[in-house]
Design an enzyme around this catalytic site. Structure first.
Site, PDB file in Angstrom:
ATOM      1  CG  ASP A 232      37.052  37.869  35.353  1.00 43.53           C
ATOM      2  OD1 ASP A 232      35.857  38.202  35.397  1.00 43.53           O
ATOM      3  OD2 ASP A 232      37.510  36.887  35.954  1.00 43.53           O
TER       4      ASP A 232
ATOM      5  CD  GLU B 250      32.910  40.582  41.644  1.00 45.46           C
ATOM      6  OE1 GLU B 250      33.064  40.069  42.770  1.00 45.46           O
ATOM      7  OE2 GLU B 250      32.517  39.940  40.652  1.00 45.46           O
TER       8      GLU B 250
END
Length: 521
Positions: A15, A188
Protein backbone atom coordinates in the site's frame (compact mmCIF):
# COMPACT_ATOMS: atom_id res chain seq x y z
CA UNK A 1 20.11 2.81 -21.23
CA UNK A 2 20.29 2.95 -17.46
CA UNK A 3 17.68 0.81 -15.72
CA UNK A 4 16.45 -0.09 -12.24
CA UNK A 5 15.01 -3.28 -10.85
CA UNK A 6 11.64 -3.74 -9.17
CA UNK A 7 10.48 -3.95 -6.47
CA UNK A 8 11.85 -0.73 -5.03
CA UNK A 9 10.97 -2.00 -1.52
CA UNK A 10 11.27 -5.79 -1.40
CA UNK A 11 9.37 -7.77 1.19
CA UNK A 12 6.25 -6.90 3.15
CA UNK A 13 5.84 -3.21 2.30
CA UNK A 14 2.31 -2.90 0.88
CA UNK A 15 0.00 0.00 0.00
CA UNK A 16 2.71 2.56 -0.86
CA UNK A 17 1.89 6.26 -0.75
CA UNK A 18 4.30 8.93 -1.94
CA UNK A 19 4.84 12.68 -1.92
CA UNK A 20 7.57 15.04 -3.15
CA UNK A 21 8.97 18.08 -1.38
CA UNK A 22 11.42 19.86 -3.66
CA UNK A 23 13.97 17.23 -4.66
CA UNK A 24 13.08 14.85 -1.85
CA UNK A 25 10.61 11.97 -1.99
CA UNK A 26 8.90 10.32 0.95
CA UNK A 27 7.04 7.03 0.99
CA UNK A 28 5.01 5.16 3.62
CA UNK A 29 3.45 1.69 3.71
CA UNK A 30 1.03 -0.36 5.80
CA UNK A 31 2.24 -2.15 8.92
CA UNK A 32 -0.84 -4.02 10.24
CA UNK A 33 -0.24 -5.62 13.69
CA UNK A 34 3.48 -4.84 13.80
CA UNK A 35 5.05 -2.17 16.01
CA UNK A 36 6.43 0.44 15.43
CA UNK A 37 3.81 1.30 12.83
CA UNK A 38 4.06 2.85 9.35
CA UNK A 39 7.67 2.74 8.18
CA UNK A 40 8.69 5.92 6.36
CA UNK A 41 11.35 6.14 3.64
CA UNK A 42 13.30 8.90 1.88
CA UNK A 43 14.66 8.96 -1.67
CA UNK A 44 16.27 11.38 -4.08
CA UNK A 45 15.77 9.31 -7.25
CA UNK A 46 12.61 7.18 -6.64
CA UNK A 47 14.68 3.99 -6.84
CA UNK A 48 16.99 3.98 -3.82
CA UNK A 49 15.12 4.33 -0.53
CA UNK A 50 16.44 4.78 2.98
CA UNK A 51 14.23 4.23 5.99
CA UNK A 52 14.27 7.32 8.21
CA UNK A 53 11.91 6.15 10.93
CA UNK A 54 8.45 4.93 11.87
CA UNK A 55 5.50 7.28 12.03
CA UNK A 56 3.79 5.49 14.94
CA UNK A 57 6.65 4.67 17.29
CA UNK A 58 5.08 5.42 20.69
CA UNK A 59 2.52 3.33 22.56
CA UNK A 60 0.49 6.53 23.05
CA UNK A 61 0.08 6.65 19.27
CA UNK A 62 -0.59 2.98 18.63
CA UNK A 63 -2.24 0.58 21.07
CA UNK A 64 -2.33 -2.78 19.30
CA UNK A 65 -3.38 -4.82 22.35
CA UNK A 66 -5.75 -7.56 21.23
CA UNK A 67 -5.47 -6.64 17.55
CA UNK A 68 -5.87 -9.80 15.44
CA UNK A 69 -3.33 -10.82 12.83
CA UNK A 70 -3.65 -8.86 9.56
CA UNK A 71 -5.60 -6.12 11.29
CA UNK A 72 -4.18 -2.92 12.76
CA UNK A 73 -2.78 -0.16 10.52
CA UNK A 74 -4.09 -0.15 6.94
CA UNK A 75 -3.03 1.90 3.93
CA UNK A 76 -1.53 5.21 5.09
CA UNK A 77 -1.46 8.22 2.76
CA UNK A 78 1.31 10.84 3.03
CA UNK A 79 0.85 14.44 1.89
CA UNK A 80 2.75 17.70 2.38
CA UNK A 81 1.17 21.12 2.69
CA UNK A 82 2.41 24.50 3.87
CA UNK A 83 5.43 23.23 5.80
CA UNK A 84 3.70 20.26 7.41
CA UNK A 85 3.57 16.55 6.60
CA UNK A 86 0.27 14.74 7.03
CA UNK A 87 -0.26 10.99 7.25
CA UNK A 88 -3.78 9.63 7.42
CA UNK A 89 -4.59 5.97 7.94
CA UNK A 90 -7.06 3.39 9.24
CA UNK A 91 -6.79 1.44 12.47
CA UNK A 92 -8.75 -1.80 12.12
CA UNK A 93 -9.36 -2.83 15.71
CA UNK A 94 -10.77 -6.33 15.31
CA UNK A 95 -11.92 -8.89 12.77
CA UNK A 96 -15.45 -7.51 12.76
CA UNK A 97 -15.20 -4.37 14.85
CA UNK A 98 -14.52 -0.70 14.32
CA UNK A 99 -12.44 0.75 11.55
CA UNK A 100 -11.27 4.08 12.96
CA UNK A 101 -9.51 6.71 10.87
CA UNK A 102 -7.01 9.27 12.10
CA UNK A 103 -4.23 11.53 10.93
CA UNK A 104 -0.90 12.64 12.40
CA UNK A 105 1.40 15.52 11.51
CA UNK A 106 5.09 16.40 11.64
CA UNK A 107 7.32 19.19 10.41
CA UNK A 108 10.16 16.69 10.00
CA UNK A 109 9.20 13.39 8.30
CA UNK A 110 11.81 11.58 10.41
CA UNK A 111 9.70 12.52 13.45
CA UNK A 112 8.47 13.05 16.01
CA UNK A 113 4.93 12.69 14.70
CA UNK A 114 1.92 13.92 16.64
CA UNK A 115 -0.51 11.77 18.56
CA UNK A 116 -3.51 10.67 16.49
CA UNK A 117 -6.26 13.10 15.55
CA UNK A 118 -9.24 10.75 15.42
CA UNK A 119 -11.96 11.44 12.86
CA UNK A 120 -14.83 9.76 14.62
CA UNK A 121 -17.38 10.27 11.81
CA UNK A 122 -15.09 8.92 9.08
CA UNK A 123 -16.23 5.46 8.04
CA UNK A 124 -14.48 2.93 5.84
CA UNK A 125 -10.80 2.26 5.20
CA UNK A 126 -7.86 3.61 3.18
CA UNK A 127 -8.44 7.36 3.67
CA UNK A 128 -6.64 10.12 1.83
CA UNK A 129 -6.31 13.88 2.15
CA UNK A 130 -6.48 16.41 -0.67
CA UNK A 131 -5.45 20.07 -0.34
CA UNK A 132 -7.30 22.11 -2.94
CA UNK A 133 -6.15 25.38 -4.52
CA UNK A 134 -8.82 27.38 -2.66
CA UNK A 135 -7.40 26.38 0.71
CA UNK A 136 -10.00 23.75 1.50
CA UNK A 137 -8.96 20.29 2.64
CA UNK A 138 -10.92 17.16 1.78
CA UNK A 139 -11.11 13.64 3.15
CA UNK A 140 -11.81 10.72 0.85
CA UNK A 141 -12.49 7.15 1.88
CA UNK A 142 -14.70 4.23 1.01
CA UNK A 143 -18.06 3.13 2.39
CA UNK A 144 -21.12 1.09 1.58
CA UNK A 145 -23.32 3.10 -0.82
CA UNK A 146 -26.07 4.95 1.08
CA UNK A 147 -28.60 3.40 -1.33
CA UNK A 148 -27.38 -0.07 -0.37
CA UNK A 149 -25.00 -2.63 -1.81
CA UNK A 150 -26.05 -4.37 -5.02
CA UNK A 151 -23.51 -7.17 -4.63
CA UNK A 152 -20.89 -8.52 -2.22
CA UNK A 153 -18.17 -6.03 -1.23
CA UNK A 154 -19.82 -3.27 -3.26
CA UNK A 155 -18.38 0.03 -2.01
CA UNK A 156 -18.23 3.61 -3.15
CA UNK A 157 -15.73 6.42 -2.72
CA UNK A 158 -17.01 9.36 -0.71
CA UNK A 159 -15.77 12.84 0.15
CA UNK A 160 -16.18 15.39 2.93
CA UNK A 161 -14.39 18.58 3.91
CA UNK A 162 -11.90 18.44 6.79
CA UNK A 163 -11.58 21.41 9.15
CA UNK A 164 -7.93 21.37 10.23
CA UNK A 165 -8.54 23.83 13.08
CA UNK A 166 -11.37 21.80 14.58
CA UNK A 167 -9.71 18.53 13.47
CA UNK A 168 -13.05 17.13 12.36
CA UNK A 169 -15.05 16.48 9.22
CA UNK A 170 -17.59 19.19 8.43
CA UNK A 171 -20.36 19.87 5.94
CA UNK A 172 -22.16 17.49 3.58
CA UNK A 173 -20.80 14.17 2.37
CA UNK A 174 -20.63 13.39 -1.33
CA UNK A 175 -20.79 10.08 -3.16
CA UNK A 176 -18.11 10.28 -5.87
CA UNK A 177 -17.77 6.96 -7.66
CA UNK A 178 -18.31 3.25 -7.21
CA UNK A 179 -15.68 2.03 -9.64
CA UNK A 180 -15.15 1.39 -13.32
CA UNK A 181 -16.03 -2.25 -13.73
CA UNK A 182 -19.39 -3.97 -13.83
CA UNK A 183 -20.07 -5.54 -10.46
CA UNK A 184 -16.82 -3.98 -9.23
CA UNK A 185 -16.00 -4.83 -5.65
CA UNK A 186 -13.65 -3.69 -2.88
CA UNK A 187 -13.44 -0.15 -4.18
CA UNK A 188 -10.80 1.39 -1.92
CA UNK A 189 -7.54 3.35 -1.66
CA UNK A 190 -8.86 6.61 -3.16
CA UNK A 191 -6.43 9.40 -3.98
CA UNK A 192 -7.49 12.79 -5.36
CA UNK A 193 -5.29 15.05 -7.50
CA UNK A 194 -5.88 18.23 -9.49
CA UNK A 195 -3.95 18.29 -12.77
CA UNK A 196 -4.51 20.60 -15.73
CA UNK A 197 -7.90 21.71 -14.45
CA UNK A 198 -9.20 18.18 -13.86
CA UNK A 199 -9.83 16.43 -10.56
CA UNK A 200 -8.60 12.85 -10.85
CA UNK A 201 -9.79 10.08 -8.58
CA UNK A 202 -7.42 7.12 -8.54
CA UNK A 203 -8.66 4.01 -6.74
CA UNK A 204 -8.05 0.29 -6.31
CA UNK A 205 -10.74 -2.27 -7.00
CA UNK A 206 -11.05 -6.00 -7.42
CA UNK A 207 -9.62 -6.86 -4.00
CA UNK A 208 -5.97 -6.98 -3.03
CA UNK A 209 -5.46 -10.50 -4.42
CA UNK A 210 -5.05 -11.81 -7.95
CA UNK A 211 -7.78 -9.57 -9.45
CA UNK A 212 -6.36 -6.34 -7.99
CA UNK A 213 -6.50 -3.35 -10.34
CA UNK A 214 -5.99 0.41 -10.57
CA UNK A 215 -8.80 2.51 -12.08
CA UNK A 216 -9.29 6.24 -12.60
CA UNK A 217 -12.07 8.77 -13.10
CA UNK A 218 -12.09 12.55 -13.56
CA UNK A 219 -14.29 15.58 -13.08
CA UNK A 220 -14.17 19.35 -13.48
CA UNK A 221 -15.75 19.67 -10.01
CA UNK A 222 -14.36 18.03 -6.92
CA UNK A 223 -17.79 16.79 -5.90
CA UNK A 224 -18.42 15.24 -9.32
CA UNK A 225 -19.92 13.80 -11.37
CA UNK A 226 -16.86 11.67 -12.19
CA UNK A 227 -16.26 10.24 -15.65
CA UNK A 228 -14.68 6.80 -15.77
CA UNK A 229 -11.72 6.32 -18.11
CA UNK A 230 -12.70 4.15 -21.05
CA UNK A 231 -9.33 2.42 -20.78
CA UNK A 232 -10.01 1.18 -17.23
CA UNK A 233 -8.44 -0.62 -15.55
CA UNK A 234 -5.40 1.47 -16.35
CA UNK A 235 -3.15 -1.04 -14.57
CA UNK A 236 -3.61 -4.68 -13.60
CA UNK A 237 -1.78 -8.01 -14.00
CA UNK A 238 -4.76 -10.33 -13.58
CA UNK A 239 -4.83 -11.06 -17.33
CA UNK A 240 -1.23 -12.33 -17.20
CA UNK A 241 -1.97 -15.50 -15.22
CA UNK A 242 -1.09 -16.64 -11.73
CA UNK A 243 2.47 -17.66 -12.58
CA UNK A 244 3.59 -14.35 -14.07
CA UNK A 245 6.63 -13.03 -12.13
CA UNK A 246 4.64 -10.10 -10.72
CA UNK A 247 1.05 -10.57 -9.54
CA UNK A 248 -1.81 -8.69 -7.84
CA UNK A 249 -0.68 -5.23 -8.97
CA UNK A 250 -2.83 -2.45 -7.51
CA UNK A 251 -3.27 0.19 -4.80
CA UNK A 252 -1.39 3.06 -6.44
CA UNK A 253 -0.29 6.63 -5.78
CA UNK A 254 1.36 9.05 -8.22
CA UNK A 255 4.01 11.77 -8.13
CA UNK A 256 5.49 14.26 -10.58
CA UNK A 257 9.25 14.73 -10.51
CA UNK A 258 10.99 18.09 -10.55
CA UNK A 259 11.91 17.21 -14.15
CA UNK A 260 8.23 17.07 -15.05
CA UNK A 261 7.94 13.30 -15.44
CA UNK A 262 5.20 11.19 -13.85
CA UNK A 263 5.67 8.00 -11.85
CA UNK A 264 3.36 5.63 -10.03
CA UNK A 265 4.07 3.52 -6.97
CA UNK A 266 1.88 0.48 -6.42
CA UNK A 267 1.82 -2.81 -4.59
CA UNK A 268 2.46 -6.20 -6.13
CA UNK A 269 3.81 -9.62 -5.25
CA UNK A 270 6.45 -11.97 -6.64
CA UNK A 271 5.13 -15.55 -6.44
CA UNK A 272 7.69 -18.35 -6.39
CA UNK A 273 7.66 -22.13 -6.04
CA UNK A 274 4.12 -22.05 -7.42
CA UNK A 275 1.59 -19.28 -6.81
CA UNK A 276 3.01 -18.65 -3.33
CA UNK A 277 3.83 -15.16 -2.09
CA UNK A 278 5.93 -15.58 1.05
CA UNK A 279 7.35 -12.06 0.65
CA UNK A 280 3.91 -10.54 0.89
CA UNK A 281 2.86 -7.46 -1.06
CA UNK A 282 5.80 -5.29 -2.04
CA UNK A 283 6.26 -1.77 -3.43
CA UNK A 284 6.87 -1.29 -7.17
CA UNK A 285 7.59 1.72 -9.41
CA UNK A 286 6.32 2.33 -12.96
CA UNK A 287 6.35 5.38 -15.28
CA UNK A 288 3.34 6.85 -17.04
CA UNK A 289 2.43 9.64 -19.42
CA UNK A 290 -0.69 11.68 -20.13
CA UNK A 291 -2.71 11.32 -23.34
CA UNK A 292 -5.89 13.32 -23.84
CA UNK A 293 -5.81 14.14 -20.13
CA UNK A 294 -5.79 10.46 -19.11
CA UNK A 295 -2.86 8.50 -17.62
CA UNK A 296 -1.23 5.80 -19.76
CA UNK A 297 0.89 3.43 -17.69
CA UNK A 298 4.22 2.22 -19.15
CA UNK A 299 3.23 3.16 -22.71
CA UNK A 300 3.28 0.33 -25.21
CA UNK A 301 3.24 -2.34 -22.52
CA UNK A 302 0.79 -1.33 -19.80
CA UNK A 303 2.33 -3.49 -17.09
CA UNK A 304 4.92 -3.28 -14.33
CA UNK A 305 8.23 -4.86 -15.32
CA UNK A 306 11.05 -6.28 -13.25
CA UNK A 307 13.53 -4.02 -15.03
CA UNK A 308 12.59 -0.56 -16.23
CA UNK A 309 14.25 2.68 -17.44
CA UNK A 310 15.77 4.69 -14.61
CA UNK A 311 14.00 7.95 -13.78
CA UNK A 312 15.39 11.16 -15.24
CA UNK A 313 16.85 12.11 -11.87
CA UNK A 314 20.38 12.19 -10.45
CA UNK A 315 21.08 8.79 -8.96
CA UNK A 316 21.48 8.84 -5.19
CA UNK A 317 22.52 5.64 -3.45
CA UNK A 318 22.48 5.36 0.33
CA UNK A 319 25.14 3.56 2.39
CA UNK A 320 24.58 -0.19 2.20
CA UNK A 321 22.88 -1.71 5.22
CA UNK A 322 25.11 -4.09 7.14
CA UNK A 323 23.95 -7.70 6.86
CA UNK A 324 24.90 -8.40 10.48
CA UNK A 325 23.46 -6.56 13.46
CA UNK A 326 25.84 -6.93 16.41
CA UNK A 327 23.45 -5.17 18.80
CA UNK A 328 26.12 -2.64 19.73
CA UNK A 329 23.95 0.42 19.12
CA UNK A 330 21.85 1.93 21.95
CA UNK A 331 18.65 1.39 19.96
CA UNK A 332 17.24 -1.36 17.77
CA UNK A 333 17.69 -0.85 14.05
CA UNK A 334 14.71 0.33 12.03
CA UNK A 335 14.35 -3.08 10.37
CA UNK A 336 13.22 -4.68 13.64
CA UNK A 337 9.60 -5.01 14.73
CA UNK A 338 7.54 -6.31 17.61
CA UNK A 339 4.23 -8.13 17.26
CA UNK A 340 1.74 -5.60 18.64
CA UNK A 341 2.65 -2.87 21.08
CA UNK A 342 5.45 -4.13 23.35
CA UNK A 343 4.23 -4.56 26.92
CA UNK A 344 6.55 -5.24 29.83
CA UNK A 345 10.29 -4.94 30.32
CA UNK A 346 11.16 -8.03 28.33
CA UNK A 347 14.00 -6.90 26.09
CA UNK A 348 17.18 -4.92 26.58
CA UNK A 349 20.30 -3.78 24.76
CA UNK A 350 21.82 -2.37 27.95
CA UNK A 351 21.71 -5.21 30.50
CA UNK A 352 24.44 -7.04 28.63
CA UNK A 353 26.14 -4.59 26.28
CA UNK A 354 26.69 -5.92 22.78
CA UNK A 355 23.80 -8.36 23.13
CA UNK A 356 20.05 -8.37 22.68
CA UNK A 357 18.56 -9.85 25.85
CA UNK A 358 15.07 -11.34 25.57
CA UNK A 359 13.34 -12.26 28.82
CA UNK A 360 10.87 -15.12 28.80
CA UNK A 361 7.20 -14.10 28.87
CA UNK A 362 4.17 -16.26 29.50
CA UNK A 363 2.74 -15.14 26.18
CA UNK A 364 3.48 -17.30 23.14
CA UNK A 365 3.81 -16.62 19.45
CA UNK A 366 0.93 -19.08 18.93
CA UNK A 367 -1.46 -16.52 20.42
CA UNK A 368 -2.70 -13.14 19.22
CA UNK A 369 -0.83 -11.37 21.98
CA UNK A 370 2.52 -9.59 22.44
CA UNK A 371 5.09 -12.40 22.65
CA UNK A 372 8.79 -11.90 23.34
CA UNK A 373 9.63 -11.78 19.63
CA UNK A 374 11.79 -9.32 17.70
CA UNK A 375 11.84 -9.92 13.97
CA UNK A 376 12.41 -8.51 10.52
CA UNK A 377 10.88 -9.06 7.09
CA UNK A 378 11.92 -11.81 4.73
CA UNK A 379 12.91 -9.78 1.66
CA UNK A 380 14.44 -12.36 -0.69
CA UNK A 381 13.33 -15.63 -2.24
CA UNK A 382 16.79 -16.97 -1.42
CA UNK A 383 18.29 -15.88 1.88
CA UNK A 384 20.45 -16.85 4.83
CA UNK A 385 19.61 -15.88 8.40
CA UNK A 386 21.71 -16.83 11.42
CA UNK A 387 22.28 -15.93 15.02
CA UNK A 388 24.15 -17.07 18.12
CA UNK A 389 22.26 -17.51 21.36
CA UNK A 390 23.13 -18.20 24.99
CA UNK A 391 20.27 -19.87 26.83
CA UNK A 392 20.06 -22.37 29.69
CA UNK A 393 16.51 -23.77 29.95
CA UNK A 394 15.58 -25.66 33.11
CA UNK A 395 11.89 -26.37 32.45
CA UNK A 396 10.06 -27.93 29.52
CA UNK A 397 8.00 -24.76 29.16
CA UNK A 398 11.10 -22.62 28.56
CA UNK A 399 12.03 -22.18 24.89
CA UNK A 400 14.21 -19.84 22.85
CA UNK A 401 15.36 -19.73 19.26
CA UNK A 402 14.41 -18.62 15.75
CA UNK A 403 10.95 -18.31 14.24
CA UNK A 404 9.86 -18.04 10.63
CA UNK A 405 6.47 -16.43 10.96
CA UNK A 406 3.43 -15.78 8.86
CA UNK A 407 0.99 -15.49 11.76
CA UNK A 408 0.11 -17.19 15.04
CA UNK A 409 -1.30 -20.23 13.22
CA UNK A 410 1.34 -20.65 10.48
CA UNK A 411 5.02 -20.72 11.40
CA UNK A 412 8.26 -22.68 11.84
CA UNK A 413 9.98 -22.58 15.23
CA UNK A 414 13.57 -23.76 15.69
CA UNK A 415 13.75 -23.75 19.47
CA UNK A 416 16.04 -24.94 22.25
CA UNK A 417 14.35 -26.41 25.32
CA UNK A 418 14.20 -29.28 27.81
CA UNK A 419 12.38 -32.56 27.20
CA UNK A 420 12.34 -35.18 29.96
CA UNK A 421 15.41 -33.70 31.67
CA UNK A 422 17.31 -33.63 28.37
CA UNK A 423 18.11 -30.50 26.43
CA UNK A 424 17.11 -30.64 22.78
CA UNK A 425 16.99 -28.52 19.65
CA UNK A 426 13.80 -29.10 17.66
CA UNK A 427 12.00 -27.83 14.59
CA UNK A 428 8.23 -27.40 14.87
CA UNK A 429 5.89 -26.75 11.98
CA UNK A 430 2.63 -25.06 12.91
CA UNK A 431 -0.02 -25.19 10.19
CA UNK A 432 -3.59 -24.04 10.71
CA UNK A 433 -3.03 -24.29 14.47
CA UNK A 434 -1.81 -27.89 14.41
CA UNK A 435 1.79 -28.65 15.32
CA UNK A 436 4.24 -31.30 14.16
CA UNK A 437 7.83 -31.83 15.26
CA UNK A 438 9.76 -32.16 12.00
CA UNK A 439 13.15 -32.84 13.58
CA UNK A 440 14.77 -33.08 17.00
CA UNK A 441 18.27 -33.62 18.32
CA UNK A 442 19.69 -33.94 21.82
CA UNK A 443 22.12 -31.14 22.55
CA UNK A 444 23.69 -29.63 25.66
CA UNK A 445 25.27 -26.31 24.80
CA UNK A 446 25.67 -23.01 26.60
CA UNK A 447 26.13 -21.21 23.29
CA UNK A 448 24.14 -22.24 20.24
CA UNK A 449 24.45 -21.13 16.61
CA UNK A 450 21.23 -21.26 14.61
CA UNK A 451 20.90 -20.87 10.86
CA UNK A 452 18.11 -20.90 8.26
CA UNK A 453 18.81 -20.94 4.55
CA UNK A 454 16.07 -20.63 1.95
CA UNK A 455 16.32 -21.54 -1.72
CA UNK A 456 12.91 -20.71 -3.07
CA UNK A 457 10.37 -22.75 -1.15
CA UNK A 458 13.05 -25.11 0.20
CA UNK A 459 13.99 -24.02 3.71
CA UNK A 460 17.02 -25.62 5.41
CA UNK A 461 17.61 -25.53 9.18
CA UNK A 462 21.02 -25.92 10.82
CA UNK A 463 22.49 -25.70 14.32
CA UNK A 464 25.88 -26.03 15.96
CA UNK A 465 28.13 -25.10 18.85
CA UNK A 466 30.47 -23.19 16.53
CA UNK A 467 29.94 -21.59 13.12
CA UNK A 468 32.55 -23.94 11.63
CA UNK A 469 30.65 -27.07 12.70
CA UNK A 470 27.00 -26.73 11.76
CA UNK A 471 24.73 -29.75 11.81
CA UNK A 472 21.64 -30.44 9.74
CA UNK A 473 18.44 -30.26 11.74
CA UNK A 474 16.17 -30.56 8.70
CA UNK A 475 16.61 -29.75 5.02
CA UNK A 476 14.20 -29.14 2.16
CA UNK A 477 11.25 -28.13 4.30
CA UNK A 478 8.47 -26.72 2.11
CA UNK A 479 7.99 -23.11 3.19
CA UNK A 480 4.71 -22.45 1.37
CA UNK A 481 2.79 -22.15 4.65
CA UNK A 482 4.54 -18.80 5.05
CA UNK A 483 2.50 -17.50 2.12
CA UNK A 484 -0.87 -15.79 2.48
CA UNK A 485 -2.05 -18.08 -0.31
CA UNK A 486 -2.21 -20.80 2.36
CA UNK A 487 -2.43 -18.87 5.61
CA UNK A 488 -4.73 -16.05 4.53
CA UNK A 489 -4.29 -12.48 5.73
CA UNK A 490 -2.37 -9.54 4.30
CA UNK A 491 1.17 -9.65 5.70
CA UNK A 492 4.45 -11.16 4.53
CA UNK A 493 6.81 -13.57 6.24
CA UNK A 494 9.01 -12.48 9.15
CA UNK A 495 12.05 -14.10 10.70
CA UNK A 496 13.30 -13.33 14.16
CA UNK A 497 14.33 -14.21 17.69
CA UNK A 498 11.79 -15.57 20.14
CA UNK A 499 11.60 -16.75 23.75
CA UNK A 500 8.70 -17.91 25.90
CA UNK A 501 7.86 -19.70 29.14
CA UNK A 502 4.60 -20.99 27.62
CA UNK A 503 2.37 -19.81 30.43
CA UNK A 504 4.69 -20.78 33.29
CA UNK A 505 6.53 -18.51 35.69
CA UNK A 506 10.17 -18.01 34.69
CA UNK A 507 12.98 -15.58 35.36
CA UNK A 508 15.07 -16.92 32.48
CA UNK A 509 16.39 -14.98 29.52
CA UNK A 510 18.29 -15.61 26.29
CA UNK A 511 21.13 -13.43 25.03
CA UNK A 512 21.64 -12.97 21.28
CA UNK A 513 25.12 -11.70 20.35
CA UNK A 514 24.29 -10.91 16.72
CA UNK A 515 21.79 -11.58 13.97
CA UNK A 516 22.68 -11.78 10.29
CA UNK A 517 20.28 -11.65 7.35
CA UNK A 518 21.28 -11.45 3.70
CA UNK A 519 19.94 -12.36 0.32
CA UNK A 520 21.86 -15.02 -1.60
CA UNK A 521 22.16 -15.82 -5.27
Amino acid sequence: MKTFKNPILPGFYPDPSICRVGEDYYLVTSSFEYFPGVPIFHSKDLVHWQQIGHVLNRPSQLDLDGTPCSRGIYAPTIRYHDGLFYIITTFVESKTGARRNFYVTASDPAGQWSNPNWLETAVGIDPSLFFDEDGKVYYTGNRKPPSGQTHLKHNEIWLQELDLEKKELVGPTYSLWDGALKNAHAQEAPHLYKINGWYYLLIAEGGTGFTHAVTVARSKKITGPYESAKANPILTHRHLGRHYPISNIGHADIVQTQAGDWWMVCLGSRPFGGPYRNLGRESFLVPFIWENDWPVINPGKGIVEMEMPFPNLPEKKWPAKQACDSFDAPHLGMEWNFIRTPRGDYWSLQERPGHLRLKLKKETIMEEKNPAFIGRRQQHMNFLASTVMEFAPTKEEEVAGLVLLQNHQYQFRMEYTVEKDQKVIRLIKREDGSEKVLAKSALNASKLFLQVEAQGQDYHFYYGTSPEQMNVLKEKVNGAILSTDISGGFVGAYIGMYVSSNGAESDQHADFDWFEYRGIE
